[in-house]
Design a protein around this motif. Structure first.
Motif, PDB file in Angstrom:
ATOM      1  N   PHE A 170       0.810  -1.153  -0.043  1.00  0.00           N
ATOM      2  CA  PHE A 170      -0.190  -0.091   0.005  1.00  0.00           C
ATOM      3  C   PHE A 170       0.898   1.148  -0.168  1.00  0.00           C
ATOM      4  N   GLN A 171       2.037   1.390   0.850  1.00  0.00           N
ATOM      5  CA  GLN A 171       2.771   2.393   0.863  1.00  0.00           C
ATOM      6  C   GLN A 171       3.301   2.958  -0.659  1.00  0.00           C
ATOM      7  N   ILE A 172       3.474   2.005  -1.660  1.00  0.00           N
ATOM      8  CA  ILE A 172       3.769   2.517  -3.001  1.00  0.00           C
ATOM      9  C   ILE A 172       2.694   3.343  -3.480  1.00  0.00           C
ATOM     10  N   VAL A 173       1.510   3.255  -3.488  1.00  0.00           N
ATOM     11  CA  VAL A 173       0.426   3.854  -4.090  1.00  0.00           C
ATOM     12  C   VAL A 173      -0.133   4.789  -3.187  1.00  0.00           C
ATOM     13  N   GLN A 174       0.167   4.961  -1.931  1.00  0.00           N
ATOM     14  CA  GLN A 174      -0.732   5.909  -0.937  1.00  0.00           C
ATOM     15  C   GLN A 174      -0.840   7.296  -1.405  1.00  0.00           C
ATOM     16  N   ILE A 175       0.475   8.024  -1.949  1.00  0.00           N
ATOM     17  CA  ILE A 175       0.267   9.393  -2.338  1.00  0.00           C
ATOM     18  C   ILE A 175      -0.356   9.636  -3.626  1.00  0.00           C
ATOM     19  N   PRO A 176      -0.416   8.626  -4.322  1.00  0.00           N
ATOM     20  CA  PRO A 176      -1.207   8.571  -5.860  1.00  0.00           C
ATOM     21  C   PRO A 176      -2.522   8.446  -5.392  1.00  0.00           C
ATOM     22  N   LEU A 177      -2.780   7.337  -4.389  1.00  0.00           N
ATOM     23  CA  LEU A 177      -4.094   6.848  -4.072  1.00  0.00           C
ATOM     24  C   LEU A 177      -4.952   8.405  -3.444  1.00  0.00           C
ATOM     25  N   PHE A 178      -3.991   8.756  -2.731  1.00  0.00           N
ATOM     26  CA  PHE A 178      -4.646  10.103  -2.076  1.00  0.00           C
ATOM     27  C   PHE A 178      -5.279  11.015  -2.878  1.00  0.00           C
ATOM     28  N   PHE A 179      -4.416  11.398  -3.911  1.00  0.00           N
ATOM     29  CA  PHE A 179      -4.828  12.768  -4.887  1.00  0.00           C
ATOM     30  C   PHE A 179      -5.813  12.071  -5.817  1.00  0.00           C
ATOM     31  N   LEU A 180      -5.852  10.788  -6.069  1.00  0.00           N
ATOM     32  CA  LEU A 180      -7.027  10.093  -7.052  1.00  0.00           C
ATOM     33  C   LEU A 180      -8.273  10.327  -6.355  1.00  0.00           C
ATOM     34  N   VAL A 181      -8.570   9.851  -5.058  1.00  0.00           N
ATOM     35  CA  VAL A 181      -9.709   9.691  -4.097  1.00  0.00           C
ATOM     36  C   VAL A 181     -10.097  11.106  -4.080  1.00  0.00           C
ATOM     37  N   GLN A 182      -9.369  12.072  -3.800  1.00  0.00           N
ATOM     38  CA  GLN A 182      -9.426  13.685  -3.563  1.00  0.00           C
ATOM     39  C   GLN A 182     -10.306  14.287  -4.903  1.00  0.00           C
ATOM     40  N   ARG A 183      -9.645  13.912  -6.143  1.00  0.00           N
ATOM     41  CA  ARG A 183     -10.249  14.483  -7.319  1.00  0.00           C
ATOM     42  C   ARG A 183     -11.476  13.939  -7.483  1.00  0.00           C
ATOM     43  N   LEU A 184     -11.756  12.611  -7.039  1.00  0.00           N
ATOM     44  CA  LEU A 184     -13.026  11.938  -7.409  1.00  0.00           C
ATOM     45  C   LEU A 184     -14.198  12.513  -6.488  1.00  0.00           C
ATOM     46  N   GLY A 185     -13.752  13.386  -5.661  1.00  0.00           N
ATOM     47  CA  GLY A 185     -14.549  13.831  -4.655  1.00  0.00           C
ATOM     48  C   GLY A 185     -15.020  12.725  -3.697  1.00  0.00           C
ATOM     49  N   LEU A 186     -14.533  11.701  -3.253  1.00  0.00           N
ATOM     50  CA  LEU A 186     -14.643  10.928  -2.428  1.00  0.00           C
ATOM     51  C   LEU A 186     -13.728  10.656  -1.144  1.00  0.00           C
ATOM     52  N   TYR A 187     -12.977  11.745  -0.833  1.00  0.00           N
ATOM     53  CA  TYR A 187     -12.032  12.081   0.235  1.00  0.00           C
ATOM     54  C   TYR A 187     -12.870  12.015   1.324  1.00  0.00           C
ATOM     55  N   ASP A 188     -12.682  11.408   2.524  1.00  0.00           N
ATOM     56  CA  ASP A 188     -13.343  11.580   3.707  1.00  0.00           C
ATOM     57  C   ASP A 188     -14.786  11.124   3.773  1.00  0.00           C
ATOM     58  N   THR A 189     -15.022  10.044   2.842  1.00  0.00           N
ATOM     59  CA  THR A 189     -16.394   9.687   2.877  1.00  0.00           C
ATOM     60  C   THR A 189     -16.289   7.928   2.670  1.00  0.00           C
ATOM     61  N   ILE A 190     -17.588   7.506   3.094  1.00  0.00           N
ATOM     62  CA  ILE A 190     -17.612   6.159   3.412  1.00  0.00           C
ATOM     63  C   ILE A 190     -17.429   5.257   1.981  1.00  0.00           C
TER      64      ILE A 190
END
Length: 273
Positions: free
Chosen positions: A116-136
């Motif tokens: 997971f640590q390898i994709v942690q930062i790209p995944l953070f930005f991807l989820v944030q751009r999808l508008g799904l950050y901090d959502t169930i």
């Protein structure tokens, strides 16, 4: 002579199993006893509490009560989605012949090797751009996507253990591949699905890295983050920490106890189905 040797082997096996059970159960018993101790008794680890100290559970539910519900709302849909996708993807791979199927299977297996640590930062930005950050729903998506390689691997091997004659007989009777999967193969794979559901529910329920990276508020934060909050660099609140840990362990333990027979059959590749 042979009966005495078998008796000794049985006694030895049971002794080893009992010893291993004690080793695994002891930390849970210590946590359970500590959850009922007052701060003055916390240091006396192997003793019973002189009186039941319910304040630990009051603090645990006061600070982490909503997060237990969040964990349930994250775990249940993510398990269902990952099992469904894994089963649908594993079905053709179990029956495909030739290098094409092996290549696809190999590519999926490589997904299990990506930490997971390898994709942690790209995944953070991807989820944030999808508008799904901090959502169930965002947590559903991440857990489901990350579980696809393992679920596909598990269900592909389970489906491969089903006699191919069952598939051929279904085709002769006029049953198409899709009908065979939904009406025959999937219902007959209940033990494998139950085993995979327990494995996935434990992994998702106990996840901390995804939770810390992709949630910030109690609206979506699971219980693992709240439990980790009871231990800081300056202070460890052992009583509430143990109380919240016990509450968090109970759902997974209950699921395993309810489906333990199916779990064992599923790990054995559906023996006896």
């Amino acid at each position: 002579m042979s009966s005495s040797i078998e008796q000794r082997q049985t006694i030895l096996t049971r002794t080893v199993l009992i010893g291993m059970s004690i080793v695994f159960v002891t930390p849970l018993i210590v946590a359970f006893l500590t959850s009922f101790k007052s701060p003055a008794e916390i240091t006396r680890v192997m003793t019973l509490p002189t009186q039941i100290y319910w304040e630990n559970y009051a603090i645990a539910f006061g600070r982490a009560g909503r997060t237990f519900l969040n964990s349930l709302l994250i775990t249940a849909p993510a398990v269902v989605l990952s099992l469904l996708i894994g089963a649908v993807a594993g079905y053709p791979l179990a029956y495909m012949r030739g290098t094409g199927g092996k290549l696809v299977y190999f590519i999926l297996l490589t997904g299990m090797l990506v930490p997971f640590q390898i994709v942690q930062i790209p995944l953070f930005f991807l989820v944030q751009r999808l508008g799904l950050y901090d959502t169930i729903p965002g947590m559903w998506l991440v857990h489901t996507a990350y579980a696809v390689p393992f679920c596909t691997f598990f269900m592909r091997n389970f489906f491969a253990s089903v006699p191919r004659s069952m598939y051929e007989a279904a085709l002769i009777d006029g049953c198409g591949p899709a009908t065979y999967f939904w009406k025959l193969l999937l219902p007959a794979s209940g033990s494998g699905l139950a085993a995979l559901a327990i494995i996935q529910s434990r992994a998702i329920w106990n996840d901390l890295l995804f939770a810390i990276t992709l949630t910030t508020s109690d609206n979506a934060r699971p219980a693992t983050v709240a439990i980790a909050g009871f231990a800081s660099s300056l202070q460890v609140e052992y009583g509430p920490l143990m109380a919240s840990t016990i509450v968090s362990v109970l759902p997974v333990m209950a699921a395993y106890l309810l489906f333990q027979k199916s779990f064992v059959r599923g790990l054995l590749g559906g023996a006896g189905k």
